[in-house]
Design an enzyme around this catalytic site. Structure first.
Site, short mmCIF file in Angstrom:
data_model
loop_
_atom_site.label_atom_id
_atom_site.label_comp_id
_atom_site.label_asym_id
_atom_site.label_seq_id
_atom_site.Cartn_x
_atom_site.Cartn_y
_atom_site.Cartn_z
CB CYS A 153 -0.95 -0.01 1.18
SG CYS A 153 -0.15 -0.25 2.75
CG HIS A 190 15.81 1.32 -1.86
ND1 HIS A 190 15.31 2.38 -1.14
CD2 HIS A 190 14.75 0.73 -2.47
CE1 HIS A 190 14.00 2.44 -1.31
NE2 HIS A 190 13.63 1.45 -2.12
#
Lengths: 264, 356
Positions: free
Chosen positions: B45, B93
């Site tokens: 989300c 990352h």
């Protein structure tokens, strides 16, 4: 040689204290095996010291204030190792280690290791009375530590200020159960210690007997208050701290003033 | 062959933009069609990211087009909201994402499950090769280590889970706790459900509307109690959740004191979610009573979040160590492979140092 063992033992307990402080400052306190292992190692050195000293004296090493303090520190470590893992109170080690460091540190620094000029003959009842009483003090010390933990946790919950330690301290109900069991254990041993004192065959010093009974009555009152639900858990926790302070003062007084330094 | 990550997240794009690039079933195939030897799409989300490995550089715009749910006929620069990390920065990352450091709620652990699911799905479709396999396996290890060696996941950050945490720190096991839900609001229902999922079996519901009380009791597996009897229940219960619309406090020290008389050794945990509050704040001063209103619960959640943020530096250090080690292991693998030319598959599956 025996004092060196004691120094090493104190360093082991100190390592547990330092690790706890460093971890708490970094905000990543995690009660792991280190504290338990450091305390266990310290306990082994304590036991070795008491064993060597006992052999050289030919009796239980409780002949002066120094030995009484070391025996007390040993009892605290012993009860912690018996009780801590059983009740999943791993953090108790973080609170136990500083108390042991204080007791042993003081015993090592203060000039109280004075050998008795006359070799005291062994008296089984006296030795039983002294050793069982000090193990009872160990249980009271652990109850005091659990009391401190309870008050720390309770305060955080009341003030809504939760620190890193909050997540590692046991629930209030578990701590209270541990306090109650430790109080009963200490009380039973202390009662046994007092009763056995009457069988030593020596004249009983009135002041010491009165003071010992006063401590017994204090703990009996705490347990009665708990049993009758007259005392809130917070008060029981606070009384455990007060009770142990009183008991420690009494122990000091008895050993210091006794004609026979071995009688606690 | 280079590793890259192209994506957008809550840091760089709003939900509307993220929705537009949430990917679809053919994304993997499309990505391989534009030159990605390996590709994995991570969609949650809060983020849409593509992790890939390719011989030649694949442009961000091309990747964005593969992710777009709707392609405009008009010329359009799809790459605008996207970030791009290559090689070492890509590795770093992913490690941060898997460890929850890049999440909206720092330290949340759901992302790790989502990353594992995305990896499994891509592996099943054959989109993951040796490079992404090594990268993701290492990322899962790093996330586990960060979770174990720091306090980054410590504490709860939502009202319901804070209430459960606090209840557990007061009572330990919750299976013997008696809970009364006073008022049938949505938040109290969520909190009650959270407690039930942690072992509460004795749950009572009281509401001015008996019908609503019965309905909520049925939903959460509890029993309805008449609204006239709720105060008497305080003699028995361990946890009280209140969320009525009463204008004046329902519970005060004066009416609670008689209820506590015979329960001196049993704490009472009160969660007051109502605004205006149902419980007089002075109740918190009573022995054995722990009162948390909505502000206190949110403050605890904020403290947990602050505690997690304090741990970021420790987590970043673990990640940095793993990034360096990962790059180093690839370089060593390449050297070994160059000494044994017959192991061409190993050389193939490694990244060239110069490329990383």
């Amino acid at each position: 040689m025996d004092r060196q063992l004691l120094i090493v033992s104190t360093l082991c307990f100190l390592a547990a204290v330092v690790r706890t402080i460093v971890a708490l400052r970094a905000g990543i306190f995690r009660p792991g095996r280190f504290n338990f292992l450091a305390i266990a190692l310290g306990f082994i050195f304590q036991t070795a010291f008491l064993s060597i000293r006992g052999h050289s004296l030919g009796r239980c090493p409780l002949t002066n204030l120094f030995e009484v303090f070391i025996f007390l520190a040993w009892s605290v470590a012993l009860i912690y190792m018996l009780v801590g893992p059983a009740y999943r109170l791993s953090l108790m080690g973080a609170f136990t280690a500083p108390l042991v460091v204080l007791i042993q540190g003081f015993a090592l620094i203060a000039p109280i290791d004075v050998r008795h000029p006359v070799k005291v003959s062994a008296n089984p009842w006296l030795e039983f009375h002294a050793s069982i009483s000090i193990v009872a003090y160990g249980a009271f010390a652990l109850a005091c530590i659990a009391g401190v933990m309870y008050l720390v946790q309770e305060r955080q919950l009341k003030t809504h200020q939760l620190h890193s330690i909050f997540y590692h301290l046991p629930p209030l109900t578990d701590l209270f159960a541990a306090i109650t069991r430790l109080l009963w254990l200490g009380f039973a041993l202390y009662t046994l210690g007092i009763v056995s004192g009457f069988f030593t065959g020596r004249p009983l010093p009135h002041l010491q007997v009165v003071a010992a009974i006063a401590v017994w009555v204090l703990y009996a009152a705490i347990l009665q208050g708990r049993h009758l639900r007259r005392l809130a858990p917070k008060r029981v926790a606070a009384l455990c701290i007060i009770g142990f302070s009183a008991a420690l003062t009494l122990l000091w007084g008895i050993t210091f003033t006794a004609q026979m330094p071995s009688v606690p | 062959m280079n590793l890259f990550c192209v994506g957008l997240s809550h840091h760089t794009a709003n939900v509307e933009t993220r929705e537009g690039f949430a990917g679809h079933a053919e994304s993997d195939c499309l990505l391989r069609g534009i030159g990605c030897a390996e590709a994995l799409v991570l969609t949650t989300c809060n983020r849409v990211e593509v992790y890939g490995a390719s011989e030649k550089r694949v442009s961000t715009d091309e990747i964005a087009r593969c992710l777009a749910r709707k392609i405009d006929k008009e010329p359009h620069d799809y790459a605008v909201p996207f970030y791009r990390y290559e090689d070492t920065r890509c590795v770093q990352h992913l490690f941060r994402v898997a460890s929850g450091l890049d999440s909206m709620v720092v330290g949340e652990t759901e992302i790790l499950g989502q990353a594992k699911k995305a990896y499994e799905s891509a592996r099943a479709s054959g989109a993951v090769g040796p490079r992404l396999h090594r990268l993701f396996q290492r990322a899962f290890r790093v996330a586990k280590q960060v979770r174990t060696h720091t306090e980054i996941t410590r504490g709860s950050v939502s009202v319901g889970s804070v209430a459960v945490d606090l209840a557990q720190k007061i009572f330990g096991q919750l299976n013997k706790c008696k809970v009364l839900v006073l008022g049938a609001g949505e938040t109290s229902e969520r909190t009650a459900r959270a407690l039930v999922s942690h072992g509460v079996t004795d749950l009572r519901v009281s509401n001015r509307s008996a019908h609503r009380a019965q309905e909520l009791a049925r939903l959460v597996g509890g029993q309805a109690v008449s609204f006239d009897d709720w105060l008497e229940q305080c003699r028995e219960i361990d946890i009280l959740i209140t969320s009525t619309s009463s204008e004046a406090p329902l519970l005060t020290p004066a009416n609670l004191a008689p209820m506590l008389r015979n329960r001196i050794d049993r704490p009472l945990f009160i969660i007051d979610i109502a605004v205006p509050r149902d419980v007089d704040p002075r109740v918190n001063e009573m022995e054995g009573v722990y009162l948390y209103d909505i502000d206190s619960l949110q403050s605890v959640a904020a403290q947990s979040l602050a505690l997690r943020r304090q741990q970021t530096a420790a987590a970043e250090a673990i990640i940095a160590e793993h990034v360096a080690d990962f790059v180093d292991s690839i370089s060593r693998g390449l050297k070994r492979a160059s000494r044994t030319p017959e192991h061409t598959s190993v050389a193939d599956s490694s990244l060239r140092t110069s490329e990383l």
